[in-house]
Design a protein around this motif. Structure first.
Motif, PDB file in Angstrom:
ATOM      1  N   MET A 119      -2.216  -2.693  37.260  1.00  0.00           N
ATOM      2  CA  MET A 119      -3.081  -3.844  37.028  1.00  0.00           C
ATOM      3  C   MET A 119      -3.254  -4.059  35.531  1.00  0.00           C
ATOM      4  SD  MET A 119      -7.043  -4.365  38.281  1.00  0.00           S
ATOM      5  CE  MET A 119      -7.819  -3.363  36.993  1.00  0.00           C
ATOM      6  N   LYS A 120      -3.002  -5.274  35.099  1.00  0.00           N
ATOM      7  CA  LYS A 120      -3.280  -5.596  33.709  1.00  0.00           C
ATOM      8  C   LYS A 120      -4.786  -5.624  33.510  1.00  0.00           C
ATOM      9  CE  LYS A 120      -2.437  -8.928  30.025  1.00  0.00           C
ATOM     10  NZ  LYS A 120      -1.754 -10.183  29.611  1.00  0.00           N
ATOM     11  N   ILE A 121      -5.261  -4.924  32.480  1.00  0.00           N
ATOM     12  CA  ILE A 121      -6.703  -4.792  32.266  1.00  0.00           C
ATOM     13  C   ILE A 121      -7.175  -5.864  31.298  1.00  0.00           C
ATOM     14  CG2 ILE A 121      -8.530  -3.276  31.429  1.00  0.00           C
ATOM     15  CD1 ILE A 121      -6.763  -0.902  32.236  1.00  0.00           C
ATOM     16  N   THR A 122      -8.127  -6.687  31.737  1.00  0.00           N
ATOM     17  CA  THR A 122      -8.726  -7.706  30.886  1.00  0.00           C
ATOM     18  C   THR A 122     -10.222  -7.452  30.761  1.00  0.00           C
ATOM     19  OG1 THR A 122      -9.124  -9.208  32.746  1.00  0.00           O
ATOM     20  CG2 THR A 122      -6.997  -9.396  31.624  1.00  0.00           C
ATOM     21  N   SER A 123     -10.877  -8.228  29.923  1.00  0.00           N
ATOM     22  CA  SER A 123     -12.303  -8.052  29.656  1.00  0.00           C
ATOM     23  C   SER A 123     -13.035  -9.362  29.910  1.00  0.00           C
ATOM     24  CB  SER A 123     -12.507  -7.603  28.201  1.00  0.00           C
ATOM     25  OG  SER A 123     -11.839  -6.383  27.956  1.00  0.00           O
ATOM     26  N   PRO A 124     -13.522  -9.585  31.130  1.00  0.00           N
ATOM     27  CA  PRO A 124     -14.210 -10.844  31.439  1.00  0.00           C
ATOM     28  C   PRO A 124     -15.551 -10.955  30.717  1.00  0.00           C
ATOM     29  CG  PRO A 124     -14.424  -9.307  33.266  1.00  0.00           C
ATOM     30  CD  PRO A 124     -13.465  -8.681  32.296  1.00  0.00           C
ATOM     31  N   ARG A 131     -11.558   6.550  31.469  1.00  0.00           N
ATOM     32  CA  ARG A 131     -12.540   5.580  31.980  1.00  0.00           C
ATOM     33  C   ARG A 131     -11.933   4.191  32.009  1.00  0.00           C
ATOM     34  NH1 ARG A 131     -15.865   1.449  30.513  1.00  0.00           N
ATOM     35  NH2 ARG A 131     -14.920   1.393  28.450  1.00  0.00           N
ATOM     36  N   TRP A 132     -11.287   3.824  30.926  1.00  0.00           N
ATOM     37  CA  TRP A 132     -10.719   2.483  30.772  1.00  0.00           C
ATOM     38  C   TRP A 132      -9.663   2.209  31.842  1.00  0.00           C
ATOM     39  CZ3 TRP A 132     -11.594  -1.760  27.826  1.00  0.00           C
ATOM     40  CH2 TRP A 132     -10.561  -2.687  27.684  1.00  0.00           C
ATOM     41  N   THR A 133      -8.790   3.172  32.060  1.00  0.00           N
ATOM     42  CA  THR A 133      -7.696   2.997  33.018  1.00  0.00           C
ATOM     43  C   THR A 133      -8.192   3.081  34.452  1.00  0.00           C
ATOM     44  OG1 THR A 133      -6.147   4.014  31.443  1.00  0.00           O
ATOM     45  CG2 THR A 133      -5.457   3.898  33.756  1.00  0.00           C
ATOM     46  N   SER A 134      -9.081   4.058  34.736  1.00  0.00           N
ATOM     47  CA  SER A 134      -9.465   4.370  36.119  1.00  0.00           C
ATOM     48  C   SER A 134      -8.198   4.431  36.967  1.00  0.00           C
ATOM     49  CB  SER A 134     -10.435   3.329  36.676  1.00  0.00           C
ATOM     50  OG  SER A 134     -11.609   3.264  35.899  1.00  0.00           O
ATOM     51  N   HIS A 190     -22.337  -2.374  34.099  1.00  0.00           N
ATOM     52  CA  HIS A 190     -23.249  -2.629  32.983  1.00  0.00           C
ATOM     53  C   HIS A 190     -24.534  -1.813  33.077  1.00  0.00           C
ATOM     54  CE1 HIS A 190     -20.632  -6.131  32.255  1.00  0.00           C
ATOM     55  NE2 HIS A 190     -21.109  -6.116  31.028  1.00  0.00           N
ATOM     56  N   ASP A 191     -24.870  -1.300  34.249  1.00  0.00           N
ATOM     57  CA  ASP A 191     -26.052  -0.443  34.370  1.00  0.00           C
ATOM     58  C   ASP A 191     -25.837   0.925  33.730  1.00  0.00           C
ATOM     59  OD1 ASP A 191     -27.437  -2.394  35.697  1.00  0.00           O
ATOM     60  OD2 ASP A 191     -27.060  -1.588  37.710  1.00  0.00           O
ATOM     61  N   VAL A 192     -24.585   1.264  33.455  1.00  0.00           N
ATOM     62  CA  VAL A 192     -24.258   2.563  32.858  1.00  0.00           C
ATOM     63  C   VAL A 192     -23.798   2.413  31.416  1.00  0.00           C
ATOM     64  CG1 VAL A 192     -22.829   4.647  33.106  1.00  0.00           C
ATOM     65  CG2 VAL A 192     -23.641   3.436  35.145  1.00  0.00           C
ATOM     66  N   TRP A 193     -23.012   1.369  31.142  1.00  0.00           N
ATOM     67  CA  TRP A 193     -22.493   1.138  29.790  1.00  0.00           C
ATOM     68  C   TRP A 193     -22.910  -0.256  29.316  1.00  0.00           C
ATOM     69  CZ3 TRP A 193     -19.422   3.212  33.720  1.00  0.00           C
ATOM     70  CH2 TRP A 193     -19.036   4.547  33.544  1.00  0.00           C
ATOM     71  N   TYR A 198     -16.532  -3.289  28.796  1.00  0.00           N
ATOM     72  CA  TYR A 198     -15.203  -3.874  28.617  1.00  0.00           C
ATOM     73  C   TYR A 198     -14.654  -3.648  27.211  1.00  0.00           C
ATOM     74  CZ  TYR A 198     -16.316  -6.128  33.038  1.00  0.00           C
ATOM     75  OH  TYR A 198     -16.671  -6.369  34.346  1.00  0.00           O
ATOM     76  N   GLU A 199     -15.324  -2.805  26.443  1.00  0.00           N
ATOM     77  CA  GLU A 199     -14.846  -2.417  25.121  1.00  0.00           C
ATOM     78  C   GLU A 199     -14.253  -1.020  25.176  1.00  0.00           C
ATOM     79  OE1 GLU A 199     -14.726  -3.909  21.973  1.00  0.00           O
ATOM     80  OE2 GLU A 199     -15.076  -5.718  23.157  1.00  0.00           O
TER      81      GLU A 199
END
Length: 415
Positions: free
Chosen positions: A1-6, A293-296, A333-336, A340-341
């Motif tokens: 999966m290509k990872i994007t940052s919505p 974390r980023w890849t999961s 977002h409740d944890v970080w 998306y950075e």
């Protein structure tokens, strides 16, 4: 999966959402969908193609609870979506699909052979093996990085598992086919279902042969530990041992190579991160942790309810199937504050990239060490990464990986 940052407020319609279908994981990023589910429907019901329903959990707290509470949520019936409504044929036979206390009887003797003491003892050999994996890239200054990374799990596990040298190349190849049976470069273009079956048979045969060879030359390794293990007072059968070795190698192939490739893709886009790492190699463990974390690398993990219960405010019935979407949990977002950075200064991170609870990845320390060594070697020689063409991604709702990434490296000694 290509990872994007919505964007934080990005949403998609939930009508017709199908989290089982693997095609969207190849063609697009799922993070906007997962973000929508976390905000609007964090416990989502749908049916698998065979008609069996399952719950999808997308919030970190719910996924962590699912993975840690083995009394309410069992791993015995399978740990990936393809097991929904069917169950795993290896139930009760491998560490992956057993619950405590049986799980501990299988896991603990093996875990001791993959711990820090053994990693330190094998460190020189590990560094040499990883060096051989990346040597073609450094010599030619270009390579399909994904193809090279197919050999990383064998480089890191072979010494600790006790896999004979003459079987390593074949086991590495068929392990890769097991994870990516639809990749023609590995299978020769045969049908994916046929390739998966062939890989399964070959892997069990190869590990059966390896176990026989190891029995005549025991050592301080996983295979020897399995031959000496007693389960409820009885030794494991050869097939039982081979199945557990197969499971270990599959777990390694499902995680480590894909984390490496996704990190390199980020570094090609963010040369500032790589410059910081080269200037201060003590940042490499942080790079590996944030990269996980980023890849999961596993999109999801599956469990089945042992009892009537509730999770995320939703009533769950005994026998229900539940999927924890790890990729979503690791962007909560409740944890970080800024999930998306990609950041090197997060410190200790509660991500679920290696799972959680009794089934926390048994090879996590080995994987972290191998990735650390990989990026230490690259930091010594590579000044900049360049992705030569758009990477292609796996058609999989389970593994977040690539099938090809043509990489060019610009060499330069680290100052």
């Amino acid at each position: 999966m290509k990872i994007t940052s919505p964007a934080r407020d990005a949403r998609v319609p939930l009508t017709g959402v199908d989290l089982y279908d693997p095609a969207p994981f190849r063609e697009e990023c799922q993070h906007t969908l997962w973000q929508t589910l976390r905000e609007e429907s964090p416990v989502w019901w749908q049916r698998a193609p065979n008609g069996t329903g399952f719950w999808s959990l997308t919030r970190h707290a719910d996924c962590e609870q699912l993975l840690k509470d083995h009394r309410r949520f069992s791993s015995e019936y399978g740990t990936i979506l393809s097991s929904v409504g069917i169950g795993d044929a290896a139930r009760g036979k491998t560490m992956t699909v057993t619950d405590p206390p049986l799980h501990g009887q299988l896991r603990n003797p093996v875990l001791r052979k993959l711990g820090w003491a053994v990693i330190r003892r094998c460190s020189d050999q590990l560094r040499a093996e990883v060096g051989r994996v990346v040597a073609p890239l450094l010599e030619n200054r270009k390579a399909d990085f994904v193809e090279l990374m197919h050999y990383l799990p064998m480089a890191m596990l072979a010494p600790m598992m006790g896999i004979p040298a003459e079987l390593r190349a074949e086991i590495a190849r068929w392990s890769a086919v097991s994870i990516t049976p639809d990749e023609p470069g590995l299978t020769g273009g045969i049908d994916g279902h046929i390739a998966a079956r062939e890989a399964h048979v070959h892997m069990l045969d190869l590990f059966g042969a390896a176990i026989k060879m190891r029995a005549g030359d025991p050592g301080d390794d996983v295979m020897t530990a399995l031959t000496e293990l007693l389960l409820d007072g009885e030794p494991l059968t050869e097939w039982h041992m081979a199945l557990n070795c197969y499971s270990l190698m599959m777990g390694a192939h499902a995680t480590t190579p894909h984390v490496a490739s996704q990190i390199v893709a980020v570094l090609a886009e963010r040369p500032d991160l790589w410059s910081a790492v080269r200037a201060d190699p003590t940042l490499i463990p942080a790079l590996v942790d944030e990269g996980t974390r980023w890849t999961s690398p596993t999109h999801h993990l599956l469990r089945r309810a042992n009892v009537d219960t509730e999770i995320g405010g939703t009533a769950i019935t005994e026998g229900d199937w539940l999927v924890g979407w790890v990729g979503s949990a690791n962007r909560d977002h409740d944890v970080w504050d800024d999930p998306y950075e990609f950041r090197l200064d997060r410190g200790a991170s509660p991500h679920l990239g290696f799972g959680a609870g009794p089934h926390y990845c048994i090879g996590a320390q080995v994987s972290k060490t191998a990735l650390t060594v990989l990026f230490e070697i690259l930091a010594e020689h590579v000044e900049r990464f360049e992705v030569a063409s758009e990477p292609t991604h796996l058609t999989s709702n389970w593994i977040n990986g690539m099938t090809r990434m043509d990489l060019v490296v610009h060499l330069g000694a680290r100052t």
